[in-house]
Design a protein around this motif. Sequence first.
Motif, PDB file in Angstrom:
ATOM      1  N   ARG A  70      29.907 117.044 112.723  1.00 62.03           N
ATOM      2  CA  ARG A  70      31.232 116.548 112.310  1.00 62.03           C
ATOM      3  C   ARG A  70      31.457 116.779 110.819  1.00 62.03           C
ATOM      4  O   ARG A  70      32.539 117.170 110.403  1.00 62.03           O
ATOM      5  N   LYS A  71      30.420 116.560 110.027  1.00 62.65           N
ATOM      6  CA  LYS A  71      30.538 116.775 108.586  1.00 62.65           C
ATOM      7  C   LYS A  71      30.790 118.252 108.291  1.00 62.65           C
ATOM      8  O   LYS A  71      31.664 118.595 107.487  1.00 62.65           O
ATOM      9  N   GLU A  73      32.107 120.409 110.275  1.00 63.05           N
ATOM     10  CA  GLU A  73      33.432 120.736 110.790  1.00 63.05           C
ATOM     11  C   GLU A  73      34.514 120.423 109.754  1.00 63.05           C
ATOM     12  O   GLU A  73      35.445 121.188 109.573  1.00 63.05           O
ATOM     13  N   HIS A  74      34.380 119.302 109.066  1.00 63.27           N
ATOM     14  CA  HIS A  74      35.380 118.908 108.075  1.00 63.27           C
ATOM     15  C   HIS A  74      35.273 119.714 106.784  1.00 63.27           C
ATOM     16  O   HIS A  74      36.240 119.802 106.039  1.00 63.27           O
ATOM     17  N   GLU A  75      34.118 120.295 106.525  1.00 67.43           N
ATOM     18  CA  GLU A  75      33.934 121.109 105.316  1.00 67.43           C
ATOM     19  C   GLU A  75      34.479 122.517 105.480  1.00 67.43           C
ATOM     20  O   GLU A  75      34.717 123.206 104.503  1.00 67.43           O
TER      21      GLU A  75
END
Length: 86
Positions: A70-71, A73-75
């Motif tokens: 998830r991290k 993906e957001h980066e």
Amino acid sequence: IRVVCRYEFLWLDELGYRPRLAECSCCGEEIQTGAGLSYSAVGGGVICTKCSTTQKEKRPLSEEGWHTLRKLEHEVTPISMGVRRE
């Protein structure tokens, strides 16, 4: 290795194969916690605990692994990776 993973996410996104990580790829329900999740490449992403029993092609996904994905993906955005769309 983090940079390689970010490029892989971008590449998957550009090809239309970005995995669904925020919601179950089977039922579409929003994932609230990473506990008891599975991952299915065939299914297109994370599978919630309810749908996990109905899916044959899956692998266990740890809570730490889900949070890391998830991290990442957001980066990942084309701008953050220095990619120009023309």
